[in-house]
Enzyme design. Structure first.
Site, mmCIF file in Angstrom:
data_model
loop_
_atom_site.group_PDB
_atom_site.id
_atom_site.type_symbol
_atom_site.label_atom_id
_atom_site.label_comp_id
_atom_site.label_asym_id
_atom_site.label_seq_id
_atom_site.Cartn_x
_atom_site.Cartn_y
_atom_site.Cartn_z
ATOM 1 N N CYS A 31 34.607 24.791 -17.263
ATOM 2 C CA CYS A 31 36.172 23.644 -17.018
ATOM 3 C C CYS A 31 35.657 22.501 -17.594
ATOM 4 C CB CYS A 31 36.186 23.214 -15.561
ATOM 5 S SG CYS A 31 36.655 25.388 -14.734
ATOM 6 N N ARG A 64 44.955 43.020 -8.390
ATOM 7 C CA ARG A 64 45.370 43.258 -6.457
ATOM 8 C C ARG A 64 46.799 43.216 -6.449
ATOM 9 N NH1 ARG A 64 43.427 38.032 -4.797
ATOM 10 N NH2 ARG A 64 41.555 39.205 -3.945
ATOM 11 N N TYR A 65 47.525 43.042 -7.539
ATOM 12 C CA TYR A 65 48.821 43.604 -7.190
ATOM 13 C C TYR A 65 49.267 44.539 -8.179
ATOM 14 C CZ TYR A 65 49.376 38.545 -4.399
ATOM 15 O OH TYR A 65 49.206 37.984 -3.728
ATOM 16 N N CYS A 93 36.926 23.781 -5.883
ATOM 17 C CA CYS A 93 37.498 24.858 -6.314
ATOM 18 C C CYS A 93 36.684 25.740 -5.711
ATOM 19 C CB CYS A 93 36.250 24.939 -7.591
ATOM 20 S SG CYS A 93 36.525 26.524 -9.026
ATOM 21 N N ASP A 122 40.930 27.684 0.041
ATOM 22 C CA ASP A 122 40.440 28.809 0.909
ATOM 23 C C ASP A 122 38.570 28.456 1.171
ATOM 24 O OD1 ASP A 122 42.114 30.013 -0.663
ATOM 25 O OD2 ASP A 122 40.857 29.624 -2.538
ATOM 26 N N ASP A 152 45.601 32.303 0.950
ATOM 27 C CA ASP A 152 45.684 33.782 -0.180
ATOM 28 C C ASP A 152 44.550 33.775 1.842
ATOM 29 O OD1 ASP A 152 45.351 35.055 -1.602
ATOM 30 O OD2 ASP A 152 44.593 33.056 -3.594
ATOM 31 N N CYS A 184 35.904 20.598 -10.320
ATOM 32 C CA CYS A 184 36.366 20.027 -9.343
ATOM 33 C C CYS A 184 36.129 20.686 -8.001
ATOM 34 C CB CYS A 184 38.059 20.886 -8.701
ATOM 35 S SG CYS A 184 39.174 20.788 -10.626
ATOM 36 N N LYS A 243 48.316 36.254 -1.629
ATOM 37 C CA LYS A 243 48.864 35.241 -0.541
ATOM 38 C C LYS A 243 50.188 35.490 -0.186
ATOM 39 C CE LYS A 243 47.863 32.943 -5.500
ATOM 40 N NZ LYS A 243 46.960 34.550 -5.955
ATOM 41 N N ARG A 299 51.194 42.935 -12.543
ATOM 42 C CA ARG A 299 50.298 42.240 -12.742
ATOM 43 C C ARG A 299 48.776 41.995 -12.288
ATOM 44 N NH1 ARG A 299 52.907 40.794 -8.053
ATOM 45 N NH2 ARG A 299 52.171 38.899 -6.547
ATOM 46 N N ARG A 318 37.008 29.187 -6.943
ATOM 47 C CA ARG A 318 35.688 30.218 -7.858
ATOM 48 C C ARG A 318 34.468 28.996 -7.666
ATOM 49 N NH1 ARG A 318 40.424 31.250 -10.968
ATOM 50 N NH2 ARG A 318 41.145 32.973 -9.416
HETATM 51 C C1 LIG Z 1 47.175 34.299 -7.754
HETATM 52 C C2 LIG Z 1 47.478 35.464 -8.167
HETATM 53 C C3 LIG Z 1 48.203 36.711 -9.040
HETATM 54 C C4 LIG Z 1 49.727 35.980 -9.060
HETATM 55 O O1 LIG Z 1 49.971 35.806 -8.188
HETATM 56 P P1 LIG Z 1 51.282 35.390 -8.140
HETATM 57 O O2 LIG Z 1 51.938 35.115 -6.919
HETATM 58 O O3 LIG Z 1 52.321 36.297 -8.985
HETATM 59 O O4 LIG Z 1 51.737 33.418 -8.996
HETATM 60 C C5 LIG Z 1 47.883 37.619 -9.953
HETATM 61 N N1 LIG Z 1 46.807 38.202 -9.486
HETATM 62 C C6 LIG Z 1 45.764 37.713 -8.059
HETATM 63 C C7 LIG Z 1 44.534 38.569 -8.073
HETATM 64 C C8 LIG Z 1 46.282 36.840 -8.167
HETATM 65 O O5 LIG Z 1 44.983 35.949 -7.332
HETATM 66 S S1 SF4 Z 2 39.891 24.511 -9.784
HETATM 67 FE FE1 SF4 Z 2 37.532 25.295 -10.513
HETATM 68 S S2 SF4 Z 2 38.338 26.682 -11.885
HETATM 69 FE FE2 SF4 Z 2 40.206 25.028 -11.490
HETATM 70 S S3 SF4 Z 2 39.802 22.994 -13.331
HETATM 71 FE FE3 SF4 Z 2 39.665 23.046 -11.558
HETATM 72 S S4 SF4 Z 2 36.573 23.670 -11.548
HETATM 73 FE FE4 SF4 Z 2 37.298 24.607 -12.845
#
Ligand SMILES: *Cc1c(COP(=O)(O)O)cnc(C)c1O
Ligand code: SF4
Length: 393
Positions: free
Chosen positions: A124, A111-112, A131, A292, A329, A128, A336, A115, A133
């Site tokens: 996991c 996305r960025y 979560c 989220d 996010d 959680c 973010k 990175r 995801r």
């Molecule tokens: C959070 C995230 C990152 C890392 O973002 P930072 O602001 O550098 O911590 C990189 N890629 C994705 C898709 C993310 O959701």
């Molecule tokens: S937030 Fe989701 S991915 Fe992260 S430790 Fe908890 S269950 Fe696993």
């Protein structure tokens, strides 16, 4: 060492502190759960209904932190399903951050510019309830194949602009040391990858996973940064503190990401307690996330003002090191976005008017206009005076 009782049995330290024993003995059914906490017949039914959507797994260690009688125990609320998860609002999505849309190859979210997020497993140690995801995580046999890992690594190799790889999941530290090392070794063979980050909740829910073997292995692939996920001061225990100390002592800077959760940590006093304890343990609060829009999380969401107010009541009152960045996010995949209390009252060519943490007003004059300075060969002091006259005749 203290005694550990689990489901009526005395557990020897050699088992309790063996992360594989903890992993094998996770609570995954309602019948097992009733051994740890009080549940009404109705609650048992509701939990069973929830498990069809998103599985439960609670390590004996994390379960030992739950209050057996208090339904509002912050540990219990993060680990035990609630019937509220069955309520799905129209604004909620399976993939609220559009991670699939920004995934060039399976396992990578790019996305960025510099990175990527590298999702290496869907497993996991504790699932959680909040979560993000949950669409991926927790499905029984969702392992990511070696071939998919290789394809993802080749993608990173082919993009020279990627200098930071964030290994996440699932929880990467549920993998064996060997499998994790295999991935780290491959990433380290890529010249343009400068830093590797690992996102993990293991120090919080399975601290015995942070073994000397693991930290010794990680040392070989520095610089590695780890972000963990403490949400409540009750999670700061002797075991979790020791686990974090082992990581920091191995030269790994530790950050923390918390999610703001209704009824769990949405009070400034609880958050302050957590943040100060983190810093005391050499863990730098990094992000505080607005919850989220994943499906079935409506009951955990707080109003956005709650987080802004919280930062307002922390900034200036406690060490800057203890204050995370509060972010949303962006739904749909904008990344973010920092959301902050407003400190700037006005800003123009002449000056900035700001308020400090107590609400008192202060003025900062803008620098002299450089073109003006060259034209008249004035010294800086005179330019300031001239500017004042220009803007405030
Ligand atoms: C959070 C995230 C990152 C890392 O973002 P930072 O602001 O550098 O911590 C990189 N890629 C994705 C898709 C993310 O959701
Ligand atoms: S937030 Fe989701 S991915 Fe992260 S430790 Fe908890 S269950 Fe696993």
């Amino acid at each position: 060492m203290s005694e550990h009782i689990f489901h009526g049995k005395l557990i020897p330290d050699s088992d309790w502190y063996d992360w594989r024993w903890q992993f094998r003995n996770r609570i995954t059914t309602v019948a097992e759960l009733t051994e740890s906490i009080d549940l009404t017949e109705q609650e048992k039914q509701e939990i069973t209904q929830c498990l069809g959507k998103f599985r439960m797994a609670i390590t004996p260690y994390y379960a030992s932190l739950m209050d057996p009688t208090d339904r509002n125990c912050p540990i219990r609320m993060q680990a035990v399903p609630s019937n509220l998860e069955n309520r799905i609002l129209p604004c909620e999505m399976a993939d609220p951050l559009n991670e699939e849309g920004e995934s060039p190859v399976p396992g990578i979210v790019h996305r960025y510019p510099d990175r990527v997020l590298f999702l290496v497993t869907h497993q996991c140690s504790m699932y959680c309830r909040h979560c993000t995801r949950r669409r991926l995580v927790g499905e029984e046999d969702m392992v990511i194949s070696d071939k998919e890992i290789d394809t993802a690594v080749e993608y990173i190799r082919s993009k020279e602009e990627i200098r930071d790889v964030l290994i996440s999941g699932g929880d990467p530290l549920t993998m064996s040391d060997e499998k994790l090392e295999h991935i780290l070794k491959k990433l380290r063979s890529i010249e343009h990858v400068e830093i590797i980050r690992i996102g993990t909740r293991v120090p919080v829910v399975l601290p015995m996973r942070i073994t000397l073997e693991l930290t010794n292995m990680l040392r070989n692939y520095e610089p590695i940064w780890i972000n963990t996920h403490f949400n409540h001061p009750k999670e700061i225990t002797k075991d979790s503190m020791d686990a974090c100390a082992r990581l920091v002592d191995a030269g790994i800077p530790l950050g923390n990401q918390s999610v703001l959760l209704r009824g769990i940590n949405d009070s400034t006093d609880i958050m302050k307690d957590l943040l100060l304890k983190l810093v005391k343990n050499r863990i730098r609060p990094y992000y505080l996330y607005q919850c989220d829009l994943s499906q079935g999380l409506g009951h955990f969401r707080t109003r956005v003002e709650t987080g802004i107010e919280m930062i307002h009541h922390l900034q200036g009152y406690i060490s800057g090191y203890a204050i995370p960045k509060f972010v949303i996010d962006a739904p749909g995949g904008g990344g973010k976005i920092p959301v902050n209390p407003e400190y700037i009252i006005s800003i123009d060519d002449n000056e900035v008017v700001m308020r400090n943490y107590k609400g008192d007003l202060y003025t900062y004059p803008q620098p002299p206009d450089i073109r003006y300075e060259k034209e008249f060969h004035l010294n800086a002091r005179e330019v300031c005076d001239e500017n004042d006259n220009l803007h405030n005749p």
